[in-house]
Design a protein around this motif. Structure first.
Motif, mmCIF file in Angstrom:
data_model
loop_
_atom_site.group_PDB
_atom_site.id
_atom_site.type_symbol
_atom_site.label_atom_id
_atom_site.label_comp_id
_atom_site.label_asym_id
_atom_site.label_seq_id
_atom_site.Cartn_x
_atom_site.Cartn_y
_atom_site.Cartn_z
ATOM 1 N N GLN A 158 38.179 45.464 36.014
ATOM 2 C CA GLN A 158 39.272 44.486 36.133
ATOM 3 C C GLN A 158 40.128 44.766 37.366
ATOM 4 O O GLN A 158 40.555 43.827 38.050
ATOM 5 C CB GLN A 158 40.124 44.505 34.857
ATOM 6 C CG GLN A 158 39.379 43.969 33.641
ATOM 7 C CD GLN A 158 40.269 43.735 32.429
ATOM 8 O OE1 GLN A 158 40.058 42.815 31.655
ATOM 9 N NE2 GLN A 158 41.262 44.592 32.226
ATOM 10 N N LYS A 159 40.361 46.039 37.671
ATOM 11 C CA LYS A 159 41.181 46.370 38.847
ATOM 12 C C LYS A 159 40.456 46.045 40.146
ATOM 13 O O LYS A 159 41.063 45.526 41.086
ATOM 14 C CB LYS A 159 41.575 47.852 38.814
ATOM 15 C CG LYS A 159 42.667 48.174 37.801
ATOM 16 C CD LYS A 159 43.187 49.587 37.946
ATOM 17 C CE LYS A 159 42.170 50.609 37.495
ATOM 18 N NZ LYS A 159 42.716 51.991 37.510
ATOM 19 N N MET A 160 39.153 46.353 40.217
ATOM 20 C CA MET A 160 38.399 46.120 41.450
ATOM 21 C C MET A 160 38.228 44.638 41.755
ATOM 22 O O MET A 160 38.208 44.228 42.917
ATOM 23 C CB MET A 160 37.030 46.796 41.361
ATOM 24 C CG MET A 160 37.066 48.307 41.505
ATOM 25 S SD MET A 160 35.414 49.038 41.706
ATOM 26 C CE MET A 160 34.640 48.534 40.161
ATOM 27 N N ASN A 161 38.104 43.827 40.694
ATOM 28 C CA ASN A 161 37.848 42.394 40.885
ATOM 29 C C ASN A 161 39.084 41.528 40.701
ATOM 30 O O ASN A 161 38.984 40.299 40.772
ATOM 31 C CB ASN A 161 36.754 41.933 39.919
ATOM 32 C CG ASN A 161 35.400 42.524 40.238
ATOM 33 O OD1 ASN A 161 34.714 42.081 41.153
ATOM 34 N ND2 ASN A 161 35.000 43.547 39.503
ATOM 35 N N ASN A 162 40.236 42.157 40.443
ATOM 36 C CA ASN A 162 41.483 41.403 40.240
ATOM 37 C C ASN A 162 41.298 40.312 39.182
ATOM 38 O O ASN A 162 41.562 39.127 39.418
ATOM 39 C CB ASN A 162 41.968 40.769 41.559
ATOM 40 C CG ASN A 162 42.327 41.810 42.598
ATOM 41 O OD1 ASN A 162 42.669 42.945 42.267
ATOM 42 N ND2 ASN A 162 42.249 41.443 43.859
ATOM 43 N N PRO A 193 45.642 44.926 28.783
ATOM 44 C CA PRO A 193 45.629 46.268 29.382
ATOM 45 C C PRO A 193 46.326 46.277 30.739
ATOM 46 O O PRO A 193 46.433 45.242 31.411
ATOM 47 C CB PRO A 193 44.132 46.570 29.528
ATOM 48 C CG PRO A 193 43.457 45.671 28.554
ATOM 49 C CD PRO A 193 44.288 44.427 28.507
ATOM 50 N N PHE A 194 46.761 47.450 31.150
ATOM 51 C CA PHE A 194 47.480 47.574 32.423
ATOM 52 C C PHE A 194 46.611 47.162 33.614
ATOM 53 O O PHE A 194 47.123 46.775 34.672
ATOM 54 C CB PHE A 194 47.964 49.015 32.623
ATOM 55 C CG PHE A 194 46.878 49.987 32.999
ATOM 56 C CD1 PHE A 194 46.637 50.300 34.323
ATOM 57 C CD2 PHE A 194 46.093 50.589 32.018
ATOM 58 C CE1 PHE A 194 45.633 51.188 34.676
ATOM 59 C CE2 PHE A 194 45.090 51.467 32.362
ATOM 60 C CZ PHE A 194 44.852 51.780 33.690
ATOM 61 N N SER A 195 45.275 47.237 33.450
ATOM 62 C CA SER A 195 44.372 46.885 34.560
ATOM 63 C C SER A 195 44.381 45.392 34.853
ATOM 64 O O SER A 195 43.876 44.955 35.888
ATOM 65 C CB SER A 195 42.949 47.345 34.243
ATOM 66 O OG SER A 195 42.518 46.857 32.988
ATOM 67 N N CYS A 196 44.972 44.577 33.952
ATOM 68 C CA CYS A 196 45.118 43.138 34.202
ATOM 69 C C CYS A 196 46.351 42.835 35.047
ATOM 70 O O CYS A 196 46.498 41.711 35.546
ATOM 71 C CB CYS A 196 45.230 42.383 32.876
ATOM 72 S SG CYS A 196 43.686 42.223 31.946
ATOM 73 N N CYS A 197 47.261 43.794 35.175
ATOM 74 C CA CYS A 197 48.540 43.545 35.837
ATOM 75 C C CYS A 197 48.407 43.463 37.356
ATOM 76 O O CYS A 197 47.581 44.157 37.956
ATOM 77 C CB CYS A 197 49.541 44.651 35.495
ATOM 78 S SG CYS A 197 49.956 44.732 33.739
ATOM 79 N N GLY A 230 39.006 35.127 35.088
ATOM 80 C CA GLY A 230 38.119 35.936 34.268
ATOM 81 C C GLY A 230 37.178 36.765 35.129
ATOM 82 O O GLY A 230 36.866 36.398 36.268
ATOM 83 N N CYS A 231 36.691 37.875 34.588
ATOM 84 C CA CYS A 231 35.844 38.784 35.361
ATOM 85 C C CYS A 231 34.449 38.218 35.612
ATOM 86 O O CYS A 231 33.818 38.557 36.614
ATOM 87 C CB CYS A 231 35.749 40.135 34.655
ATOM 88 S SG CYS A 231 37.299 41.065 34.702
ATOM 89 N N VAL A 232 33.947 37.368 34.711
ATOM 90 C CA VAL A 232 32.641 36.746 34.935
ATOM 91 C C VAL A 232 32.709 35.839 36.156
ATOM 92 O O VAL A 232 31.825 35.859 37.027
ATOM 93 C CB VAL A 232 32.188 35.951 33.694
ATOM 94 C CG1 VAL A 232 30.889 35.199 33.985
ATOM 95 C CG2 VAL A 232 31.999 36.888 32.504
ATOM 96 N N ILE A 233 33.777 35.057 36.256
ATOM 97 C CA ILE A 233 33.974 34.182 37.419
ATOM 98 C C ILE A 233 34.185 35.017 38.678
ATOM 99 O O ILE A 233 33.643 34.707 39.746
ATOM 100 C CB ILE A 233 35.182 33.252 37.194
ATOM 101 C CG1 ILE A 233 34.941 32.363 35.968
ATOM 102 C CG2 ILE A 233 35.454 32.399 38.424
ATOM 103 C CD1 ILE A 233 36.150 31.561 35.537
ATOM 104 N N ALA A 234 34.947 36.097 38.569
ATOM 105 C CA ALA A 234 35.218 36.965 39.726
ATOM 106 C C ALA A 234 33.937 37.582 40.265
ATOM 107 O O ALA A 234 33.745 37.671 41.489
ATOM 108 C CB ALA A 234 36.211 38.060 39.331
ATOM 109 N N MET A 235 33.030 37.997 39.364
ATOM 110 C CA MET A 235 31.765 38.582 39.815
ATOM 111 C C MET A 235 30.864 37.534 40.458
ATOM 112 O O MET A 235 30.135 37.822 41.417
ATOM 113 C CB MET A 235 31.057 39.263 38.639
ATOM 114 C CG MET A 235 31.710 40.573 38.224
ATOM 115 S SD MET A 235 30.772 41.475 36.969
ATOM 116 C CE MET A 235 31.085 40.491 35.505
ATOM 117 N N GLU A 236 30.918 36.301 39.936
ATOM 118 C CA GLU A 236 30.144 35.220 40.542
ATOM 119 C C GLU A 236 30.627 34.931 41.961
ATOM 120 O O GLU A 236 29.836 34.622 42.858
ATOM 121 C CB GLU A 236 30.259 33.950 39.695
ATOM 122 C CG GLU A 236 29.480 34.001 38.392
ATOM 123 C CD GLU A 236 29.656 32.745 37.576
ATOM 124 O OE1 GLU A 236 30.674 32.055 37.769
ATOM 125 O OE2 GLU A 236 28.791 32.441 36.739
#
Length: 281
Positions: A158-162, A193-197, A230-236
């Motif tokens: 989550q942190k790497m992909n914002n 979680p804090f990683s979403c902030c 969302g992380c799925v969209i971020a990875m795409e």
């Protein structure tokens, strides 16, 4: 010179010229596999250390009670496979053992073929792959607090992909600690979680409580505090922008595998020729 001496000299000359195993290939194969053997040992040691820290080695039944994906499993499987292949390659090269060399070459060939199949299937079935990744992510959101390694993996992703959640922050409703359900009194209720902030670059200390009560605020204010994507969209979105890097990594891995197969096949050929010459002599 007697007849027996002439035959002996002729036999020695024949075996030396035509039946010698190439030392260059032999020790190059050995050196190539020592690296992988040591890497396998390191991965297995790291995996066992991680399990010992979590107390799993003291109670192996905990493995069957895990609800999410434990990253240590991946480390141990990759480490075990790398160790086995490295050992087979090293011993096969030094002892000129055709069975071990064929095992090494065959497994490397199967892995290479499997990689190609996975790439093709991922390209053809992109929609199904996306749904599978989404389901996997959601399943691990539910188990976020069950395993510290899984927790660190999701936080890093989550942190790497914002990003936050599989498709958005509301996915964290699936986790019992972050759910907005009124039946529990967790301090993390209706949070993330804090990683979403969205972290302030000026902050030197990470605020692990920054996600508390975030989803209790009006939705229009969420974007000021947490990532909405969302992380799925971020990875795409990440893949097209890094396709060159991904291609280079895949190409390097493929070349290393082909080098290993070529060395083992060449060594097998030399050993078989030497054995044939010995029997013919």
């Amino acid at each position: 010179m007697s007849l027996s001496e002439e035959d002996s000299a002729e036999m020695y000359y024949y075996r030396y010229e035509n039946a010698e195993v190439n030392c260059c290939y032999k020790y190059l194969m050995f050196s190539y596999n020592v690296i992988f053997w040591l890497a396998g040992v390191a991965l297995i040691a790291a995996g066992l250390w991680a399990w010992s820290e979590k107390g799993i080695l003291m109670d192996l039944t905990q493995v069957t009670r895990m609800h999410g994906f434990d990253p240590v499993w991946l480390v141990l499987v990759v480490g075990g496979l790398t160790f086995t292949l490295g050992f087979a390659g090293c011993v096969g090269a030094l002892r000129e053992n055709i069975c071990l060399l064929k095992f090494f070459s065959g497994v490397i060939g199967c892995i290479f073929t499997l990689e190609l199949v996975v790439v093709v299937l991922a390209f053809v079935f992109q929609g199904q792959l996306r749904e599978w990744i989404k389901s996997l992510f959601l399943a691990n959101i539910r188990a976020y607090r069950d395993d510290i390694d899984l927790q660190n993996l999701i936080d890093s992703l989550q942190k790497m992909n914002n990003c936050c959640g599989a498709e958005g922050p509301n996915d964290w409703d699936l986790n019992v600690y972050f759910s907005c359900n009124d039946t529990h009194l967790s301090r993390e209720r209706c949070g993330v979680p804090f990683s979403c902030c969205i972290q302030d670059p000026a902050d030197t200390v990470v605020n692990t409580q920054c996600g508390y009560d975030t989803r209790n605020r009006p939705m229009r204010e969420w974007g000021e505090h947490i990532y909405l994507k969302g992380c799925v969209i971020a990875m795409e979105e990440w893949l097209p922008g890094n396709i060159i890097t991904v291609t280079i990594v895949f190409a390097v891995i493929s070349v290393l595998q082909m080098v290993g197969m070529s060395l083992s096949r060449k060594l097998i050929s030399d050993i078989e020729r030497a054995n044939f010459a010995f029997l013919a002599g």
